[in-house]
Design a protein around this motif. Structure first.
Motif, PDB file in Angstrom:
ATOM      1  N   THR A   1      15.392  36.347   0.059  1.00 17.19           N
ATOM      2  CA  THR A   1      15.270  37.059  -1.219  1.00 17.19           C
ATOM      3  C   THR A   1      13.873  36.891  -1.791  1.00 17.19           C
ATOM      4  O   THR A   1      13.235  37.862  -2.223  1.00 17.19           O
ATOM      5  CB  THR A   1      16.315  36.553  -2.224  1.00 17.19           C
TER       6      THR A   1
ATOM      7  N   ARG B   1      20.111  36.391  -9.383  1.00 18.36           N
ATOM      8  CA  ARG B   1      20.838  35.555  -8.443  1.00 18.36           C
ATOM      9  C   ARG B   1      21.824  34.697  -9.241  1.00 18.36           C
ATOM     10  O   ARG B   1      21.968  34.882 -10.453  1.00 18.36           O
ATOM     11  CB  ARG B   1      19.871  34.677  -7.648  1.00 18.36           C
TER      12      ARG B   1
ATOM     13  N   ALA C   1      20.569  38.949  -5.200  1.00 24.52           N
ATOM     14  CA  ALA C   1      21.015  38.094  -4.096  1.00 24.52           C
ATOM     15  C   ALA C   1      22.469  37.694  -4.339  1.00 24.52           C
ATOM     16  O   ALA C   1      22.778  37.095  -5.374  1.00 24.52           O
ATOM     17  CB  ALA C   1      20.137  36.851  -3.995  1.00 24.52           C
TER      18      ALA C   1
END
Length: 243
Positions: free
Chosen positions: A186, A55, A97
């Protein structure tokens, strides 16, 4: 000195966070070096980890390669592409993500994931052509495998962005979710993966990677010959189901 890639462990979940938000998480050599060190740590932990999440901090997932470093000498040949390949080849599933922009080198990094979640405000683009560049980190191979050859050609030839919703429609992303829910969704997905039998999930990833370019009959034969069999946690899991 600020860490450019953060590493956090939550039980069986490893969290890698790009942490150069002031530069839109542009990929410079220092960031690549930290990412590689964290991949070393993840590989060393082995089956203690069930899933890896990639992420980014800030409003943009990744603006791509840091063009200000263009011409800087990397530690070895094919440095960045080898790190992307290592990420893709981790034994654990990799969940990515994406919020905001995910462009060119950032898209190549995201394509190393097994599952991509996009926020509604996400925007994916291959902008190599804008800067007279051609891919060497995997775009021409991973993008068509994800979205199909003809959509990949459109994205690469035009450089035009694809929204989060469109990314989900064409299979670039698995899901498009409200931006405010991206982190929670996520982690929810990562927890679901981590809660599965490690034996099964890691075996599945090996099988899926191996079958990608096999004809059906060859793939079916490969599955039979290379099955990992019943896992050591079978009895415990069956007992827990019916106990």
């Amino acid at each position: 000195m600020t860490e450019l890639v953060l590493f956090e462990r939550q039980g069986a979940i490893a969290l890698l966070t790009l942490n150069r938000p002031d530069k839109r998480n542009a990929l410079n050599l220092a960031l690549w070096g930290e990412l590689e060190e964290h991949l070393d740590a993840i590989e060393a932990l082995g089956e203690e980890l069930g899933v890896v999440v990639l992420r980014a901090n800030g409003p943009v997932f990744c603006a791509g390669n840091d063009l200000k470093e263009r011409g800087a000498k990397a530690p070895r040949a094919n440095y960045q592409s080898s790190i992307v390949k290592r990420l893709a080849e981790l034994q654990q599933p990799v969940v990515v993500a994406v919020q905001g922009g995910c462009f060119t080198g950032g898209l190549e990094l995201a394509l190393a994931g097994d599952i991509i979640l996009a926020g509604e405000g996400a925007s994916f683009a291959d902008t190599h052509g804008k800067f007279a560049l051609v891919p060497i980190w995997g775009m021409s191979q991973r993008l068509p495998r994800r979205v199909g050859e003809w959509k990949a050609r459109e994205m690469s030839f035009t450089g035009l962005p694809v929204s989060g919703a469109e990314a989900a429609r064409i299979g670039l992303a698995n899901h498009c979710v409200p931006d405010a829910e991206l982190e929670a969704r996520t982690l929810q997905l990562a927890e679901a993966i981590a809660g599965q039998s490690r034996h099964s999930v890691l075996a599945y990833k090996r099988l899926y990677r191996a079958q990608a370019d096999l004809p059906l009959d060859a793939g079916l034969a490969f599955e039979i010959v290379n099955t990992a069999g019943v896992g050591p946690d079978f009895a415990e899991r069956v007992g827990g189901q019916f106990g």
